[in-house]
Design an enzyme around this catalytic site. Sequence first.
Site, PDB file in Angstrom:
ATOM      1  N   GLY A   1      30.582  30.610  38.869  1.00  6.78           N
ATOM      2  CA  GLY A   1      30.347  29.925  37.588  1.00  6.78           C
ATOM      3  C   GLY A   1      31.670  29.574  36.975  1.00  6.78           C
ATOM      4  N   THR A   2      32.413  30.530  36.579  1.00 12.19           N
ATOM      5  CA  THR A   2      33.880  30.449  36.502  1.00 12.19           C
ATOM      6  C   THR A   2      34.594  29.807  35.357  1.00 12.19           C
ATOM      7  OG1 THR A   2      34.031  30.468  38.890  1.00 12.19           O
ATOM      8  CG2 THR A   2      35.913  29.623  37.781  1.00 12.19           C
TER       9      THR A   2
END
Lengths: 255, 213
Positions: B13-14
């Site tokens: 996701g990050t």
Amino acid sequence: MSASFYTKPANNGNAGVAMETSWDSNPGRQRTLQPITTGASVLAIKYNAGVIMVADTLGSYGSLAKFRSIPRVLRVNDATVAAASGDLADMQFLNTVVENHAIDEEIHEHGIAYSPASLHSWLTRVMYNRRSRINPLWNTYIVAGTEAGQPFLGYVNMLGVAFKEDCLATGFGSHLCLGLLREALDAAGGYAGLTEETATSALEACLRVLYYRDCRAYNQYQLANVPVAKPAQVSGPHFLQSDWSVAKLVKHYTE
Amino acid sequence: MLADWTQQEVLTGTTIMAVEYNGGVVIGADSRTSSGTYVTNRTQDKLTPLTEYIYCCRSGSAADTQAIADHVRYYLDFSRISQGREPTVRYAAHVMQSILYNNRDNLSAAVIVAGWDEVNGGQVYCIPLGGLLVRQPMAAGGSGSTYIWGHLDAQFKPGMTDTECQEFVAKSVSLAIKRDGSSGGVCRLAVINRSGVQRRIIMHEDLPKSYDG
């Protein structure tokens, strides 16, 4: 993975353009290609002693103005410049191929360099070929320069549609600005009556309209000028002034 | 009958970031990997070495980016032997771009390649989805980056020291973690310069604080 990022024409009959893509080896797949990081309009107009082209320096990631200093104008040689709108990764790919071709011409030492007409023609073949394999390079290119001592201006899009004109625009520019550019030409009686200053200010006025009315436009741009008698010059970044004074006259939306 | 999240691709996701300073780069990332709404790994390391002096920050599909990073690391290892010197950051970034661009239809991968070399010092190269390559003094990526563009624009100044860069990255990643459901965990940082790489972790409870209401 292949160790060659660049193949000389002797090695690859397709003049360095990748003809095999991941899609070709999977012919059963349907593809929906979509542009990811995109450039907006490119505008260009001939004038009495050459041709001028402008493009802003924005790379949009959907609606996000992600990359604000991306050069979209390529100086191919003294007589030729090109600029692209659309997917910027495809633009980078094509620009690298074009630059490699220019190096090839030098290596051959035959005294022939890319002319704008030959680049336009080659680009048309490449774009049409990719479109015909349902794997387009998602770009619209404008090629500008000096051809046989005359100003040259050509358009090619991702479908391989190509034509030459005295004034050109891509994207939103073709809706909002082509009319303005054509009016400027009409007022001058054709490009032979248009000076460099008038042409530049016409393009700037168009960029301003785009900045007001195109969500994906930006107020920093590059300008390429190719006079028939002198080498091409790409300058920038230039900053666009805009006039918002009309905002003071507006209050509420009803009486 | 399997749950939805087991059928979903594992994504990083990050939030990822990289900043150039005079003499090197500072890179940072969160540590959450998700599969749908399930957190498959809460202590993931998204800062991946490509060479001794060049790292890449990975976002998108975890499988895609790991496979590609492994490939690029192998290729650069080979280049070091054949060229007889450390690969430049620019070269590493172009190798990465070549894979991401030519396979763009089959990949979900966006990376930031950052590192130090003798020729140009600290450099950051952003390669978003689609395979465009851009060098930037500061780059951010991943889903979490969308929440902090305003903060980045307001707080970034060119010419920061490496300590200021680390604070800037830590603060930015922390803000993104707070707002992005797909980012979370700890903040991993690395400083890359002529001396190599120094890595740090900022534990979850030590993340810089901000308005919480």
